[in-house]
Design a protein around this motif. Sequence first.
Motif, PDB file in Angstrom:
ATOM      1  N   ARG A 162       0.252  -1.397   0.234  1.00 56.53           N
ATOM      2  CA  ARG A 162      -0.242   0.222  -0.155  1.00 56.53           C
ATOM      3  C   ARG A 162       1.042   1.195  -0.361  1.00 56.53           C
ATOM      4  N   ALA A 163       0.384   2.010  -0.507  1.00 55.17           N
ATOM      5  CA  ALA A 163       1.360   3.172  -1.139  1.00 55.17           C
ATOM      6  C   ALA A 163       0.603   4.507   0.491  1.00 55.17           C
ATOM      7  N   ASN A 164      -0.181   4.031   1.339  1.00 59.72           N
ATOM      8  CA  ASN A 164      -0.545   4.953   2.565  1.00 59.72           C
ATOM      9  C   ASN A 164      -0.910   3.821   3.786  1.00 59.72           C
ATOM     10  N   ASP A 165      -0.919   4.651   4.835  1.00 62.71           N
ATOM     11  CA  ASP A 165      -1.440   3.013   6.280  1.00 62.71           C
ATOM     12  C   ASP A 165      -3.067   3.888   6.494  1.00 62.71           C
ATOM     13  N   VAL A 166      -3.832   4.549   5.555  1.00 62.66           N
ATOM     14  CA  VAL A 166      -5.434   4.420   5.935  1.00 62.66           C
ATOM     15  C   VAL A 166      -5.509   3.578   5.614  1.00 62.66           C
ATOM     16  N   ILE A 167      -6.554   2.688   5.694  1.00 61.19           N
ATOM     17  CA  ILE A 167      -7.516   2.133   5.046  1.00 61.19           C
ATOM     18  C   ILE A 167      -9.102   2.426   5.357  1.00 61.19           C
ATOM     19  N   THR A 168      -9.457   2.309   3.605  1.00 69.22           N
ATOM     20  CA  THR A 168     -10.555   2.822   3.882  1.00 69.22           C
ATOM     21  C   THR A 168     -11.542   1.725   2.812  1.00 69.22           C
ATOM     22  N   PRO A 231       7.308  10.102   0.517  1.00 68.29           N
ATOM     23  CA  PRO A 231       6.105   9.261   0.347  1.00 68.29           C
ATOM     24  C   PRO A 231       7.265   7.709   0.903  1.00 68.29           C
ATOM     25  N   ALA A 232       5.767   6.506   1.766  1.00 69.76           N
ATOM     26  CA  ALA A 232       6.632   5.720   2.603  1.00 69.76           C
ATOM     27  C   ALA A 232       5.422   4.549   1.450  1.00 69.76           C
ATOM     28  N   VAL A 233       6.174   2.935   1.808  1.00 71.04           N
ATOM     29  CA  VAL A 233       5.224   2.083   0.961  1.00 71.04           C
ATOM     30  C   VAL A 233       5.225   1.104   2.016  1.00 71.04           C
ATOM     31  N   PHE A 234       3.819   0.341   2.530  1.00 68.73           N
ATOM     32  CA  PHE A 234       3.139  -0.397   3.405  1.00 68.73           C
ATOM     33  C   PHE A 234       3.201  -1.928   3.458  1.00 68.73           C
ATOM     34  N   PHE A 235       3.768  -3.023   3.776  1.00 67.85           N
ATOM     35  CA  PHE A 235       3.450  -4.488   3.113  1.00 67.85           C
ATOM     36  C   PHE A 235       4.457  -5.264   5.022  1.00 67.85           C
ATOM     37  N   ASN A 236       3.965  -6.166   4.870  1.00 67.00           N
ATOM     38  CA  ASN A 236       4.146  -6.915   6.037  1.00 67.00           C
ATOM     39  C   ASN A 236       3.849  -6.557   7.514  1.00 67.00           C
ATOM     40  N   GLY A 237       3.641  -5.511   7.574  1.00 67.41           N
ATOM     41  CA  GLY A 237       3.390  -4.887   8.730  1.00 67.41           C
ATOM     42  C   GLY A 237       4.577  -3.786   8.531  1.00 67.41           C
ATOM     43  N   HIS A 238       4.973  -3.541   7.855  1.00 64.23           N
ATOM     44  CA  HIS A 238       6.312  -2.174   8.540  1.00 64.23           C
ATOM     45  C   HIS A 238       6.102  -1.499   6.699  1.00 64.23           C
TER      46      HIS A 238
END
Length: 452
Positions: A162-168, A231-238
């Motif tokens: 994901r490109a952000n940590d917000v789940i819509t 910017p940040a990417v998120f996967f595998n809990g990191h």
Amino acid sequence: MKFRHRTAAPEPDPDPEPAESSQEQPNRPERSRRPRQRSAERRGTKGVERPWIDPRDLWAEALSGVLARPVRSALTTLGTVLGIGTLVITIGVASTAANQIVGRFDALTATSVTVVVPPPPPSSDTAPLVDWPGVDAVDRLAGVETSAALAESDDTSALQVRANDVITPGVLSSQTLAVVAASPSLPAAVRGDILVGRFYDTGDIARHDRVAVLGDQAARLLGIKEVDDAPAVFFNGHSFTVIGILGGFKREQRLSTSVILPPTTAKDRVGLDEVSRVLVNTSLGAAQQVARQAPVALAPNSAGALTVLSPPDLSKARKGVQGDVNGLFLVLGLVSLIVGAIGIANVTLVTVMERVGEIGLRRALGASRRQVAGQFLTESTTIGLLGGVIGAALGMVVVVSVSAIRDWTPVLDARLALGAPVAGAVVGLLAGVYPALRASRLEPVEALRAPS
């Protein structure tokens, strides 16, 4: 045409008849001497005049016959020009194109070597066959230009990134991407370009920084175009800070949809530790040698366990490509040449029919069948030779022009350029065989009686 006669002194009659006998038989026919004279001609005996023609006179007469009808001769020659020109153009352009195709193949694939490292057996405490620092040994081999190590795993080949940590709710916020680890020399090894930002370096690796570089397609899927705002990417809990975007892959294009991590970070966060492949780029001609030496440099004690993927020997491939393309276009050129030969034969035959009176006059003046046939064969051969010279010249000009427009290196075979006029002459000679035979079979009396 000048006919010359070779005459020898007549032999004395061994049995002369007295003068009275001729007076006693005034009406004696002379037919009894004709068979003797004809047999003498066939035997070539002395005392019989045998007409012959100087080759220079034959050539001059044939040339005058060609120039007597300049428009028709030009149109007839045009057929041979087109045939020979097409032959030279097709073979020349085919050889040039084949050389260009193989040259590009050389540049893109003949310098790429891949060493595949097998995964270690499960629950094994043995050291890896190839470790990350050991990849540098490949760079010391002669002919190696760049190299890089990759770590890939089935467990990280399809992660939700994901490109952000917000789940819509109801909105797709993640993409299924592959996550790989690579050494910092990867951009040069895949012949890629850093489109945005930078690639991680040895400092990032030593500090175990949580940074990532995205392939250009992965960045597009995640909607990341710039890295100035970190910017940040998120996967595998990191989370991982994106520091660059890599694109323009000429090798390993599938990395364009991947997230690339430093080796130490990949080991800490996603468990990517073992080197799975080593990408090597060599100078042209050194691939086979590097392919033999790379396993020994990477794993001196277990070189046989590594699999090397190297390009095949391109000498046979080059000959195969050129042979196939040349064969295809050679057929087209020969078809055009046959069309030109048919044109020469038709025009020469028409010329024979128009010059029946001239042929009869020459026969009446003493020209033999062979000399009449030789004249028309010389005319058709001259037309073919002129067409071959002009066609070869035009063909070479076209090949050079096409190569200049396409920025190619022209490939011209000297044997083709020198053999094209000879081929034109042979075509003209063969095309004139039937008309020449037709002309030689005309009887003088019938030819003189024919309407002009």
